[in-house]
Design an enzyme around this catalytic site. Structure first.
Site, mmCIF file in Angstrom:
data_model
loop_
_atom_site.group_PDB
_atom_site.id
_atom_site.type_symbol
_atom_site.label_atom_id
_atom_site.label_comp_id
_atom_site.label_asym_id
_atom_site.label_seq_id
_atom_site.Cartn_x
_atom_site.Cartn_y
_atom_site.Cartn_z
ATOM 1 C CG HIS A 1 -4.299 4.552 3.203
ATOM 2 N ND1 HIS A 1 -4.339 2.603 2.182
ATOM 3 C CD2 HIS A 1 -5.775 4.652 2.812
ATOM 4 C CE1 HIS A 1 -5.700 3.271 1.417
ATOM 5 N NE2 HIS A 1 -6.394 4.064 2.249
ATOM 6 C CG ASP B 1 -1.805 1.237 1.229
ATOM 7 O OD1 ASP B 1 -1.318 1.698 0.297
ATOM 8 O OD2 ASP B 1 -2.064 1.377 2.630
#
Length: 542
Positions: A361, A188
């Site tokens: 995130h 990610d």
């Protein structure tokens, strides 16, 4: 020798439409199938999804679709995929519940779903997938350990390393450290260019508590409808301070119901009330949880800001909290909503207030910790724009990954992985599909260029009635977005006169005359108006 291949169909050029295919000698598994928002230049487009052209080519090999979590950029295109295919679908129970609305009634009848749990191994021919728990902004998020006869791949999914998540679900670094011999890490990259660590959801909960303690008027909170943990924050603090909560927005209402039915949201029955009931309550007892954090045109918050929402009129004593970060591309709409809120006079709290929102995130330091836990031979950043992917390459280098062993990819790239090697070996068609009504369009279609052109100079429609090559009456000139009111009286006679001049000089058949008129009139309008107006000509031969 068997070779493992990863084909990236989305998620590498922009935030959204995440999708890739893990492929071995005789099997393939699709990971995620998400949507994205259209750019401003995509006139008429409602949604952007990945191309399924490669899936059509390898259809016999595909054994399943495996979902990492229930956000729209990972599940939003499922309904379109399942119009053509009917692969078994694997995901956690909550993700399956959130994905249910993507399918039509007919699709649901034939759909084979399997509830996946961390630490269990699922076999798809010669591909094995073991999900592992990750902390994200939605419960039951997963990373994936993908094993083939000749490669071990770790896909982080969307993750962060929150040390005290509200639901207690930590990213399982212990499992990742125990693996050893990881050939490739797909990581990610959304916040890879942000230094430090992501704000904890616990810190957001504390900020909400302080705000609720101080605010005496009504509170309106806009958040992502999929941020179930944030919903629980709001309900908890509202209950603590004796406020009732109205939930607005179809997606917010649907996700609230799914999360409550799944046990991820708990609250006394009388905490939640319809918006109509709020008018009878004191203002210090009212909270409204709504969609609209991205400035969506039809959302309740945007309509409130534009004074178009009849069920609730904002006033100066109200406080609006925007508890979300802008998705790239939405900044203009968000700023417009905030400006309109200020025009009403309400107090607005958004990203300038520290710890009012926590991203799901990982930032740079968290990514480095995960890379050190996995110790991959090769590294491929995913899930982000180019700047995010590039920043993640640099993060890898800072913890010892060699630049030659890291891949800066684009949609369509195919990575081949074997024992001690990894390289880009091909490229497939992966242009996005633009959904315009019922039609899935290629972005190269001329219609988008035409719409862009029309938006710049409008359109003029010229109709000429001819008899034996001569005009029998004045040309009829109409249009849209073409002339200002004050220009019409002066310009239209000039344009009609120019039509007559062109026709007197024109030769050839009707089509040749129409083409000549079109070319010369577009040139004429630009010379006179300095606008690139699109001209359509129709000659009627009497």
């Amino acid at each position: 020798m068997t070779k493992t291949k990863i084909t990236f169909l989305g998620g590498l050029d922009r935030i959204g439409k995440n999708m890739f295919v893990a492929e071995s000698h005789d099997s393939a598994v699709i990971v995620d199938c998400g949507m994205a928002f259209p750019d401003d230049e995509m006139y008429g487009v409602s949604t952007v999804i990945p191309s399924f052209e490669y899936i059509r080519k390898i259809k016999p090999k595909v054994k399943a679709v495996f979902l990492t979590h229930g956000h729209e950029d990972h599940i939003g295109a499922l309904g379109y995929l399942y119009r053509e295919f009917n692969f078994p679908l694997y995901a956690t129970s909550l993700t399956l519940a959130l994905a249910d609305s993507k399918f039509s009634g007919t699709q649901k009848k034939n759909l084979q779903t399997h509830a996946a749990v961390p630490a269990q191994v699922y076999e798809f021919g010669d591909i094995k997938i073991e999900p592992f728990a990750v902390c994200h902004s939605i419960p039951e998020s997963l990373g994936l350990i993908i094993e083939t006869p000749d490669a071990r791949i770790v896909h982080t999914g969307d993750f962060k390393l929150d040390p005290k998540p509200l639901d207690g679900r930590l990213t399982d670094l212990r499992r990742l450290r125990s693996l050893g011999n990881v050939d490739l890490l797909l990581c990610d990259s959304t916040n890879a260019d942000q230094e430090g660590w992501t704000v904890s959801e616990n810190d957001v909960a504390k900020t909400f508590d302080k705000l609720f303690q101080k605010i005496s008027g009504r509170i309106v909170i806009a958040s992502f409808s999929s941020n179930i943990l944030r919903m629980q924050h709001v309900l908890n603090v509202a209950q603590k301070y004796g406020r009732r909560v109205a939930i607005l927005g179809r997606s917010m209402e649907n996700n609230f119901k799914i999360a409550r039915d799944s046990g991820y949201i708990t609250c006394p029955e009388n905490t939640v009330a319809a918006i109509e009931q709020m008018h009878s309550l004191p203002e210090n007892k009212v909270v409204v949880l709504t969609t609209g954090s991205q400035g969506e045109r039809m959302s309740a918050l945007t309509q409130m800001a534009g004074r178009r929402y009849d069920k609730m009129r904002l006033k100066k004593e109200d406080t609006v909290i925007i508890s979300a970060s802008p998705i790239p591309g939405n900044e203009k709409d968000i700023n417009e909503t905030i400006n309109n809120l200020y025009r009403i006079g309400v107090r607005v709290l958004y990203d300038q207030v520290k710890e009012i929102h926590a991203s799901g995130h990982a930032c740079a330091e968290e990514i480095k910790e995960l890379i050190k836990a996995v110790k991959p031979r090769f590294f491929a950043p995913v899930h982000g724009e180019y700047k995010h992917l590039y920043s993640n390459i640099l993060n890898g280098q800072k913890v010892g990954l060699r630049r030659n062993n890291s891949f800066l990819l684009q949609n369509g790239d195919q990575l081949e992985i074997g024992k001690n090697f990894c390289k880009i070996t091909g490229h497939v068609y992966a242009e996005p599909v633009l959904l315009d009504g019922n039609y899935g369009a290629d972005p190269r279609e001329t219609v988008f260029h035409e719409r862009h052109q029309l938006s710049r100079g409008g359109v003029a429609l010229v109709t000429c009635a001819l008899s034996k090559g001569s005009l029998v009456c004045e040309p009829l000139i109409t249009g849209s977005g073409f002339l200002y009111r004050k220009e019409k009286e002066q310009f239209l006679p000039l344009m009609q006169e120019r039509v007559g001049e062109i026709l007197r000089e024109a030769k050839g058949d009707q089509r040749a005359k129409e083409q000549k008129l079109t070319k010369e009139l577009e040139k004429f309008t630009y010379e006179k108006l300095r606008r690139r107006t699109t001209v359509f000509v129709n000659i009627i031969d009497l």
